[in-house]
Scaffold this motif. Structure first.
Motif, PDB file in Angstrom:
ATOM      1  N   ARG A  60      42.327  24.069  86.381  1.00 66.18           N
ATOM      2  CA  ARG A  60      42.444  23.918  84.929  1.00 66.18           C
ATOM      3  C   ARG A  60      42.997  25.159  84.242  1.00 66.18           C
ATOM      4  NH1 ARG A  60      39.227  20.363  86.914  1.00 66.18           N
ATOM      5  NH2 ARG A  60      38.714  18.437  85.819  1.00 66.18           N
ATOM      6  N   ALA A  61      43.257  26.205  85.001  1.00 70.75           N
ATOM      7  CA  ALA A  61      43.740  27.456  84.428  1.00 70.75           C
ATOM      8  C   ALA A  61      45.159  27.305  83.893  1.00 70.75           C
ATOM      9  CB  ALA A  61      43.702  28.561  85.476  1.00 70.75           C
ATOM     10  N   ARG A  62      45.393  27.902  82.751  1.00 74.12           N
ATOM     11  CA  ARG A  62      46.717  27.964  82.145  1.00 74.12           C
ATOM     12  C   ARG A  62      46.946  29.383  81.621  1.00 74.12           C
ATOM     13  NH1 ARG A  62      46.302  23.978  84.448  1.00 74.12           N
ATOM     14  NH2 ARG A  62      46.682  21.821  83.813  1.00 74.12           N
ATOM     15  N   HIS A  63      48.189  29.699  81.366  1.00 68.86           N
ATOM     16  CA  HIS A  63      48.538  31.014  80.833  1.00 68.86           C
ATOM     17  C   HIS A  63      47.857  31.285  79.499  1.00 68.86           C
ATOM     18  CE1 HIS A  63      51.108  33.830  78.527  1.00 68.86           C
ATOM     19  NE2 HIS A  63      51.282  34.426  79.687  1.00 68.86           N
ATOM     20  N   ASP A  64      47.641  30.229  78.701  1.00 69.06           N
ATOM     21  CA  ASP A  64      47.176  30.416  77.329  1.00 69.06           C
ATOM     22  C   ASP A  64      45.826  29.765  77.054  1.00 69.06           C
ATOM     23  OD1 ASP A  64      48.025  27.822  77.542  1.00 69.06           O
ATOM     24  OD2 ASP A  64      49.221  27.830  75.694  1.00 69.06           O
ATOM     25  N   ASN A  65      44.978  29.609  78.086  1.00 63.53           N
ATOM     26  CA  ASN A  65      43.637  29.092  77.813  1.00 63.53           C
ATOM     27  C   ASN A  65      42.581  29.932  78.519  1.00 63.53           C
ATOM     28  OD1 ASN A  65      43.406  28.245  80.503  1.00 63.53           O
ATOM     29  ND2 ASN A  65      43.513  26.063  80.053  1.00 63.53           N
ATOM     30  N   ILE A  66      41.326  29.655  78.188  1.00 66.55           N
ATOM     31  CA  ILE A  66      40.172  30.286  78.824  1.00 66.55           C
ATOM     32  C   ILE A  66      39.281  29.151  79.316  1.00 66.55           C
ATOM     33  CG2 ILE A  66      38.163  31.793  78.535  1.00 66.55           C
ATOM     34  CD1 ILE A  66      39.632  33.028  76.097  1.00 66.55           C
ATOM     35  N   VAL A  67      39.015  29.100  80.609  1.00 68.68           N
ATOM     36  CA  VAL A  67      38.210  28.024  81.191  1.00 68.68           C
ATOM     37  C   VAL A  67      36.807  28.561  81.445  1.00 68.68           C
ATOM     38  CG1 VAL A  67      38.026  26.300  83.011  1.00 68.68           C
ATOM     39  CG2 VAL A  67      40.288  27.119  82.288  1.00 68.68           C
ATOM     40  N   ARG A  68      35.822  27.898  80.828  1.00 65.83           N
ATOM     41  CA  ARG A  68      34.434  28.379  80.915  1.00 65.83           C
ATOM     42  C   ARG A  68      33.532  27.270  81.443  1.00 65.83           C
ATOM     43  NH1 ARG A  68      30.720  30.961  76.002  1.00 65.83           N
ATOM     44  NH2 ARG A  68      29.603  32.452  77.320  1.00 65.83           N
ATOM     45  N   PRO A  69      32.878  27.492  82.587  1.00 67.04           N
ATOM     46  CA  PRO A  69      32.017  26.445  83.148  1.00 67.04           C
ATOM     47  C   PRO A  69      30.639  26.422  82.505  1.00 67.04           C
ATOM     48  CG  PRO A  69      31.999  28.343  84.598  1.00 67.04           C
ATOM     49  CD  PRO A  69      32.949  28.673  83.471  1.00 67.04           C
ATOM     50  N   TYR A  70      30.095  25.206  82.386  1.00 65.56           N
ATOM     51  CA  TYR A  70      28.738  25.020  81.863  1.00 65.56           C
ATOM     52  C   TYR A  70      27.960  24.130  82.829  1.00 65.56           C
ATOM     53  CZ  TYR A  70      29.435  26.963  77.169  1.00 65.56           C
ATOM     54  OH  TYR A  70      29.657  27.810  76.114  1.00 65.56           O
ATOM     55  N   HIS A  71      26.678  24.446  82.955  1.00 65.62           N
ATOM     56  CA  HIS A  71      25.760  23.599  83.715  1.00 65.62           C
ATOM     57  C   HIS A  71      24.523  23.367  82.864  1.00 65.62           C
ATOM     58  CE1 HIS A  71      23.481  21.860  86.991  1.00 65.62           C
ATOM     59  NE2 HIS A  71      22.530  22.762  86.826  1.00 65.62           N
ATOM     60  N   GLN A  72      24.272  22.112  82.536  1.00 65.45           N
ATOM     61  CA  GLN A  72      23.131  21.725  81.717  1.00 65.45           C
ATOM     62  C   GLN A  72      23.058  22.542  80.428  1.00 65.45           C
ATOM     63  OE1 GLN A  72      19.633  21.840  84.239  1.00 65.45           O
ATOM     64  NE2 GLN A  72      20.294  20.054  85.426  1.00 65.45           N
ATOM     65  N   GLY A  73      24.216  22.680  79.792  1.00 65.23           N
ATOM     66  CA  GLY A  73      24.288  23.340  78.490  1.00 65.23           C
ATOM     67  C   GLY A  73      24.333  24.851  78.519  1.00 65.23           C
ATOM     68  N   ARG A  74      24.348  25.453  79.700  1.00 60.27           N
ATOM     69  CA  ARG A  74      24.369  26.908  79.814  1.00 60.27           C
ATOM     70  C   ARG A  74      25.685  27.365  80.426  1.00 60.27           C
ATOM     71  NH1 ARG A  74      19.434  28.697  83.232  1.00 60.27           N
ATOM     72  NH2 ARG A  74      20.229  30.773  82.647  1.00 60.27           N
ATOM     73  N   ALA A  75      26.278  28.388  79.828  1.00 57.68           N
ATOM     74  CA  ALA A  75      27.554  28.908  80.313  1.00 57.68           C
ATOM     75  C   ALA A  75      27.345  29.820  81.507  1.00 57.68           C
ATOM     76  CB  ALA A  75      28.254  29.686  79.204  1.00 57.68           C
ATOM     77  N   GLY A  76      28.295  29.789  82.452  1.00 55.51           N
ATOM     78  CA  GLY A  76      28.179  30.606  83.652  1.00 55.51           C
ATOM     79  C   GLY A  76      29.494  31.238  84.066  1.00 55.51           C
TER      80      GLY A  76
END
Length: 207
Positions: free
Chosen positions: A134-150
Protein backbone atom coordinates in the motif's frame (compact mmCIF):
# COMPACT_ATOMS: atom_id res chain seq x y z
CA UNK A 1 -9.88 -7.90 2.63
CA UNK A 2 -7.11 -10.03 1.12
CA UNK A 3 -3.59 -8.64 1.47
CA UNK A 4 -2.06 -7.05 -1.60
CA UNK A 5 0.58 -9.08 -3.39
CA UNK A 6 4.00 -7.54 -2.92
CA UNK A 7 7.14 -9.34 -3.99
CA UNK A 8 10.04 -6.92 -3.52
CA UNK A 9 13.31 -7.49 -5.30
CA UNK A 10 16.74 -6.38 -4.18
CA UNK A 11 17.30 -5.27 -7.79
CA UNK A 12 14.17 -3.10 -8.02
CA UNK A 13 14.17 -0.85 -4.95
CA UNK A 14 10.70 -0.05 -3.68
CA UNK A 15 10.29 0.25 0.10
CA UNK A 16 13.31 0.70 2.34
CA UNK A 17 13.23 -0.67 5.89
CA UNK A 18 14.62 1.47 8.72
CA UNK A 19 14.99 -0.19 12.13
CA UNK A 20 15.63 2.15 15.06
CA UNK A 21 17.81 0.37 17.62
CA UNK A 22 19.71 3.12 19.43
CA UNK A 23 17.71 3.11 22.68
CA UNK A 24 19.02 2.08 26.09
CA UNK A 25 16.64 -0.69 27.30
CA UNK A 26 16.27 0.82 30.77
CA UNK A 27 13.18 -1.20 31.71
CA UNK A 28 14.65 -4.47 30.45
CA UNK A 29 17.56 -4.51 32.88
CA UNK A 30 20.19 -5.03 30.20
CA UNK A 31 20.71 -4.61 26.47
CA UNK A 32 17.55 -6.19 25.10
CA UNK A 33 18.90 -6.03 21.56
CA UNK A 34 21.24 -8.87 22.55
CA UNK A 35 18.57 -10.98 24.26
CA UNK A 36 18.29 -14.48 22.81
CA UNK A 37 15.22 -15.34 20.74
CA UNK A 38 14.99 -18.50 18.64
CA UNK A 39 18.75 -18.86 18.38
CA UNK A 40 19.50 -15.27 17.44
CA UNK A 41 19.49 -11.85 19.05
CA UNK A 42 16.25 -9.91 19.41
CA UNK A 43 17.53 -7.27 16.99
CA UNK A 44 18.56 -9.89 14.44
CA UNK A 45 15.16 -11.56 14.74
CA UNK A 46 13.38 -8.25 14.07
CA UNK A 47 15.65 -7.54 11.11
CA UNK A 48 15.05 -11.01 9.67
CA UNK A 49 11.30 -10.57 9.97
CA UNK A 50 11.27 -7.27 8.06
CA UNK A 51 13.95 -7.98 5.43
CA UNK A 52 11.94 -10.20 3.01
CA UNK A 53 9.30 -7.50 2.58
CA UNK A 54 11.50 -4.49 1.75
CA UNK A 55 14.15 -3.80 -0.85
CA UNK A 56 16.88 -3.36 1.77
CA UNK A 57 17.23 -2.76 5.51
CA UNK A 58 19.09 -0.04 7.40
CA UNK A 59 19.62 -0.39 11.16
CA UNK A 60 20.38 2.62 13.35
CA UNK A 61 22.65 1.67 16.24
CA UNK A 62 24.22 3.68 19.04
CA UNK A 63 27.39 5.64 18.38
CA UNK A 64 30.39 3.33 18.03
CA UNK A 65 28.43 0.09 17.59
CA UNK A 66 28.71 -2.40 14.74
CA UNK A 67 26.36 -4.90 13.11
CA UNK A 68 28.42 -7.97 13.94
CA UNK A 69 27.99 -7.43 17.69
CA UNK A 70 24.27 -8.11 17.27
CA UNK A 71 24.51 -11.08 14.93
CA UNK A 72 23.16 -9.11 12.00
CA UNK A 73 23.79 -10.58 8.54
CA UNK A 74 27.02 -9.64 6.81
CA UNK A 75 26.48 -6.57 4.66
CA UNK A 76 23.67 -5.12 6.78
CA UNK A 77 23.76 -1.37 6.27
CA UNK A 78 23.98 0.47 9.59
CA UNK A 79 23.88 4.08 10.72
CA UNK A 80 25.15 5.38 14.03
CA UNK A 81 23.19 7.74 16.23
CA UNK A 82 24.89 10.92 17.46
CA UNK A 83 27.14 10.38 20.47
CA UNK A 84 25.18 12.79 22.69
CA UNK A 85 21.92 11.57 24.35
CA UNK A 86 18.99 12.03 21.99
CA UNK A 87 15.27 11.34 21.86
CA UNK A 88 13.34 9.20 19.38
CA UNK A 89 12.55 12.15 17.11
CA UNK A 90 16.14 13.31 16.93
CA UNK A 91 17.35 9.74 16.29
CA UNK A 92 14.84 9.30 13.46
CA UNK A 93 15.74 12.68 11.99
CA UNK A 94 19.44 11.77 11.98
CA UNK A 95 18.73 8.48 10.22
CA UNK A 96 16.52 9.99 7.54
CA UNK A 97 18.93 12.87 6.98
CA UNK A 98 21.65 10.31 6.26
CA UNK A 99 19.40 8.41 3.88
CA UNK A 100 18.51 11.56 1.95
CA UNK A 101 22.17 12.14 1.09
CA UNK A 102 23.15 8.48 0.77
CA UNK A 103 24.88 7.36 -2.42
CA UNK A 104 23.50 3.81 -2.09
CA UNK A 105 21.28 3.03 -5.13
CA UNK A 106 18.61 1.38 -2.96
CA UNK A 107 18.40 4.47 -0.78
CA UNK A 108 18.19 6.84 -3.72
CA UNK A 109 15.50 4.99 -5.67
CA UNK A 110 13.02 3.65 -3.13
CA UNK A 111 9.66 5.38 -2.90
CA UNK A 112 8.90 4.84 0.79
CA UNK A 113 10.40 4.06 4.18
CA UNK A 114 9.08 1.39 6.56
CA UNK A 115 9.85 2.56 10.09
CA UNK A 116 10.28 -0.33 12.54
CA UNK A 117 11.48 -0.58 16.13
CA UNK A 118 14.29 -3.00 16.93
CA UNK A 119 12.29 -5.00 19.46
CA UNK A 120 9.26 -6.02 17.40
CA UNK A 121 9.94 -9.46 15.86
CA UNK A 122 6.32 -10.60 16.19
CA UNK A 123 4.78 -8.70 13.29
CA UNK A 124 3.33 -11.24 10.88
CA UNK A 125 4.78 -11.67 7.41
CA UNK A 126 1.39 -11.13 5.76
CA UNK A 127 1.03 -7.82 7.61
CA UNK A 128 4.38 -6.57 6.39
CA UNK A 129 3.58 -7.69 2.86
CA UNK A 130 0.22 -5.92 2.85
CA UNK A 131 1.61 -2.69 4.31
CA UNK A 132 4.43 -2.53 1.76
CA UNK A 133 1.91 -3.13 -1.02
CA UNK A 134 0.00 0.00 0.00
CA UNK A 135 3.03 2.29 0.10
CA UNK A 136 3.10 5.27 -2.23
CA UNK A 137 5.47 8.19 -2.70
CA UNK A 138 2.90 10.60 -1.26
CA UNK A 139 1.13 8.68 1.51
CA UNK A 140 1.73 7.39 5.04
CA UNK A 141 0.50 3.86 5.80
CA UNK A 142 -0.31 3.24 9.46
CA UNK A 143 -1.44 -0.15 10.78
CA UNK A 144 -4.10 -0.52 13.47
CA UNK A 145 -5.14 -3.52 15.53
CA UNK A 146 -8.36 -3.29 17.53
CA UNK A 147 -8.30 0.49 17.39
CA UNK A 148 -4.65 0.89 18.42
CA UNK A 149 -1.93 2.16 16.11
CA UNK A 150 1.28 0.16 15.75
CA UNK A 151 4.41 -0.43 13.68
CA UNK A 152 5.81 -0.42 11.12
CA UNK A 153 4.59 2.91 9.76
CA UNK A 154 5.45 3.49 6.12
CA UNK A 155 6.32 7.03 5.03
CA UNK A 156 6.31 7.98 1.37
CA UNK A 157 9.42 9.74 0.16
CA UNK A 158 7.54 13.04 -0.06
CA UNK A 159 7.60 13.12 3.77
CA UNK A 160 11.28 12.32 4.30
CA UNK A 161 12.39 15.99 4.48
CA UNK A 162 9.84 16.57 7.25
CA UNK A 163 11.07 13.45 9.10
CA UNK A 164 14.60 14.82 8.87
CA UNK A 165 13.50 17.92 10.80
CA UNK A 166 12.08 16.11 13.84
CA UNK A 167 13.50 16.87 17.27
CA UNK A 168 13.27 15.56 20.81
CA UNK A 169 11.35 12.50 21.98
CA UNK A 170 8.06 12.74 20.11
CA UNK A 171 9.05 10.74 17.07
CA UNK A 172 6.85 10.93 13.98
CA UNK A 173 3.52 11.59 15.73
CA UNK A 174 3.75 15.29 14.98
CA UNK A 175 4.08 14.48 11.29
CA UNK A 176 1.01 12.23 11.38
CA UNK A 177 -0.98 15.07 12.92
CA UNK A 178 0.32 17.54 10.35
CA UNK A 179 -0.80 15.48 7.33
CA UNK A 180 -3.97 13.61 8.38
CA UNK A 181 -5.37 13.53 4.84
CA UNK A 182 -2.32 11.63 3.62
CA UNK A 183 -2.51 8.88 6.27
CA UNK A 184 -3.84 5.52 5.08
CA UNK A 185 -5.26 3.62 8.04
CA UNK A 186 -4.93 -0.12 7.55
CA UNK A 187 -6.70 -2.44 10.00
CA UNK A 188 -4.92 -5.76 10.58
CA UNK A 189 -5.67 -8.83 12.65
CA UNK A 190 -2.15 -8.84 14.04
CA UNK A 191 -1.32 -8.04 17.68
CA UNK A 192 2.36 -8.16 16.69
CA UNK A 193 2.17 -4.57 15.45
CA UNK A 194 1.64 -3.53 19.08
CA UNK A 195 4.04 -5.94 20.77
CA UNK A 196 7.45 -4.58 21.64
CA UNK A 197 9.84 -6.05 24.19
CA UNK A 198 10.30 -3.83 27.23
CA UNK A 199 10.70 -6.49 29.94
CA UNK A 200 11.87 -10.09 30.35
CA UNK A 201 8.22 -11.13 30.60
CA UNK A 202 7.57 -9.56 27.19
CA UNK A 203 10.43 -11.61 25.75
CA UNK A 204 9.13 -14.80 27.36
CA UNK A 205 5.74 -14.29 25.73
CA UNK A 206 7.39 -14.49 22.29
CA UNK A 207 9.18 -17.78 22.95
Amino acid sequence: MAPSRHNPSKDTPDVLGLILAAGHSRRFGGDKRLAALDGQTLLAATTARLAPHVSSVVVMLRHGEHARAFGLPAGTHTLQAPSSPIGMGTSLAAAVSALLVSSEPHHQQCKALALMLGDMPGVRAETLQALAGRARHDNIVRPYHQGRAGHPVIFGRAFWPALAELQGDEGARALLRRYPSRVVVFDVNDPGILTDVDTLDDLSSLQ
